[in-house]
Write a protein that holds these residues in place. Structure first.
Motif, PDB file in Angstrom:
ATOM      1  N   VAL A  32    -135.661  47.116  -7.227  1.00 25.00           N
ATOM      2  CA  VAL A  32    -136.384  47.333  -8.486  1.00 25.00           C
ATOM      3  C   VAL A  32    -137.849  47.651  -8.194  1.00 25.00           C
ATOM      4  O   VAL A  32    -138.423  48.562  -8.795  1.00 25.00           O
ATOM      5  N   LYS A  33    -138.446  46.937  -7.264  1.00 25.24           N
ATOM      6  CA  LYS A  33    -139.847  47.193  -6.905  1.00 25.24           C
ATOM      7  C   LYS A  33    -140.013  48.593  -6.326  1.00 25.24           C
ATOM      8  O   LYS A  33    -140.958  49.313  -6.683  1.00 25.24           O
ATOM      9  N   THR A  34    -139.112  48.993  -5.453  1.00 23.24           N
ATOM     10  CA  THR A  34    -139.173  50.328  -4.850  1.00 23.24           C
ATOM     11  C   THR A  34    -138.970  51.406  -5.905  1.00 23.24           C
ATOM     12  O   THR A  34    -139.671  52.425  -5.923  1.00 23.24           O
ATOM     13  N   PHE A  35    -138.015  51.189  -6.798  1.00 20.74           N
ATOM     14  CA  PHE A  35    -137.771  52.141  -7.878  1.00 20.74           C
ATOM     15  C   PHE A  35    -139.000  52.236  -8.785  1.00 20.74           C
ATOM     16  O   PHE A  35    -139.389  53.330  -9.211  1.00 20.74           O
ATOM     17  N   GLY A  36    -139.630  51.107  -9.061  1.00 20.51           N
ATOM     18  CA  GLY A  36    -140.851  51.103  -9.866  1.00 20.51           C
ATOM     19  C   GLY A  36    -141.946  51.941  -9.231  1.00 20.51           C
ATOM     20  O   GLY A  36    -142.628  52.714  -9.913  1.00 20.51           O
ATOM     21  N   GLU A  37    -142.114  51.823  -7.920  1.00 20.78           N
ATOM     22  CA  GLU A  37    -143.104  52.639  -7.213  1.00 20.78           C
ATOM     23  C   GLU A  37    -142.790  54.122  -7.360  1.00 20.78           C
ATOM     24  O   GLU A  37    -143.678  54.950  -7.556  1.00 20.78           O
ATOM     25  N   ARG A  38    -141.513  54.444  -7.273  1.00 20.83           N
ATOM     26  CA  ARG A  38    -141.092  55.847  -7.408  1.00 20.83           C
ATOM     27  C   ARG A  38    -141.374  56.369  -8.809  1.00 20.83           C
ATOM     28  O   ARG A  38    -141.788  57.520  -8.984  1.00 20.83           O
ATOM     29  N   MET A  39    -141.168  55.523  -9.817  1.00 19.39           N
ATOM     30  CA  MET A  39    -141.463  55.927 -11.195  1.00 19.39           C
ATOM     31  C   MET A  39    -142.944  56.258 -11.352  1.00 19.39           C
ATOM     32  O   MET A  39    -143.301  57.268 -11.960  1.00 19.39           O
ATOM     33  N   VAL A  40    -143.790  55.412 -10.811  1.00 23.46           N
ATOM     34  CA  VAL A  40    -145.231  55.626 -10.921  1.00 23.46           C
ATOM     35  C   VAL A  40    -145.613  56.938 -10.237  1.00 23.46           C
ATOM     36  O   VAL A  40    -146.315  57.775 -10.815  1.00 23.46           O
ATOM     37  N   THR A  41    -145.141  57.131  -9.022  1.00 23.69           N
ATOM     38  CA  THR A  41    -145.496  58.331  -8.253  1.00 23.69           C
ATOM     39  C   THR A  41    -144.995  59.605  -8.931  1.00 23.69           C
ATOM     40  O   THR A  41    -145.771  60.538  -9.178  1.00 23.69           O
ATOM     41  N   ASP A  42    -143.696  59.655  -9.233  1.00 23.44           N
ATOM     42  CA  ASP A  42    -143.098  60.885  -9.760  1.00 23.44           C
ATOM     43  C   ASP A  42    -143.584  61.215 -11.170  1.00 23.44           C
ATOM     44  O   ASP A  42    -143.874  62.375 -11.482  1.00 23.44           O
TER      45      ASP A  42
END
Length: 181
Positions: free
Chosen positions: A63-73
């Motif tokens: 979930v944390k990694t996916f959250g980072e991806r959401m912010v970046t993309d």
């Protein structure tokens, strides 16, 4: 003379309402494209906010990694969209929708596994909507730059949807594939 004044008043009112309408839809920018810009940018802001929340509040590393991806993309996509919108005199959203704000508050009130589950379910729902929105713009949009932006962004949104379906705590009901363009 009274009829003449009434005629002038009606003409003036008509001209003012036409001018106000023209400000809402700049010349050369069809209304559906302007609506796409507003909806897409608001959705992007929601994904950024939820992604930030997931990086700090998520229980699982996924979930944390996916959250980072959401912010970046979504930060990149919103910046690209704003660049296009600015050249066309279109306004991007500066805030999330009231529905997304309420959902974010509800998710933020949870912790642990309950947070991860609620976040994953919201990501699936949001990305289903985003895929449909961007697919509609890619096929039906009138502005060539906005259509190209939607076409370019769609694969990333579809990837996000697939990733969200694999997050911990997501049930098969939420993860089940539905018709997505």
């Amino acid at each position: 003379m009274t009829m003449y004044r009434a005629f002038l008043a009606a003409m003036l009112a008509s001209m003012c309402s036409t001018a106000a309408f023209a400000q809402d839809t700049p010349q050369g920018a069809p209304t559906p494209d302007a609506a796409f810009v507003k909806a897409a940018s608001a959705a992007g802001l929601a994904e950024i906010a939820l992604g930030q929340m997931a990086t700090s509040e998520g229980k699982s590393d996924a979930v944390k990694t996916f959250g980072e991806r959401m912010v970046t993309d979504h930060t990149k996509a919103n910046a690209d969209l704003k660049g296009i919108a600015d050249t066309k005199g279109l306004q991007v959203s500066t805030s999330v929708t009231t529905q997304d704000d309420a959902a974010s508050k509800a998710i933020g009130a949870k912790s642990g596994d309950a947070f991860d589950k609620a976040f994953g379910q919201k990501m699936i729902m949001d990305h289903r909507k985003a895929v449909a929105l961007f697919a509609r713009e890619a096929t039906s949009g009138k502005d060539p730059e906005l259509k190209a932006f939607a076409e370019k962004t769609l694969p990333t949104l579809r990837e996000h949807l697939d990733m969200a379906r694999k997050l911990p705590g997501v049930t098969m009901t939420h993860a089940a594939k539905t018709e997505t363009p």
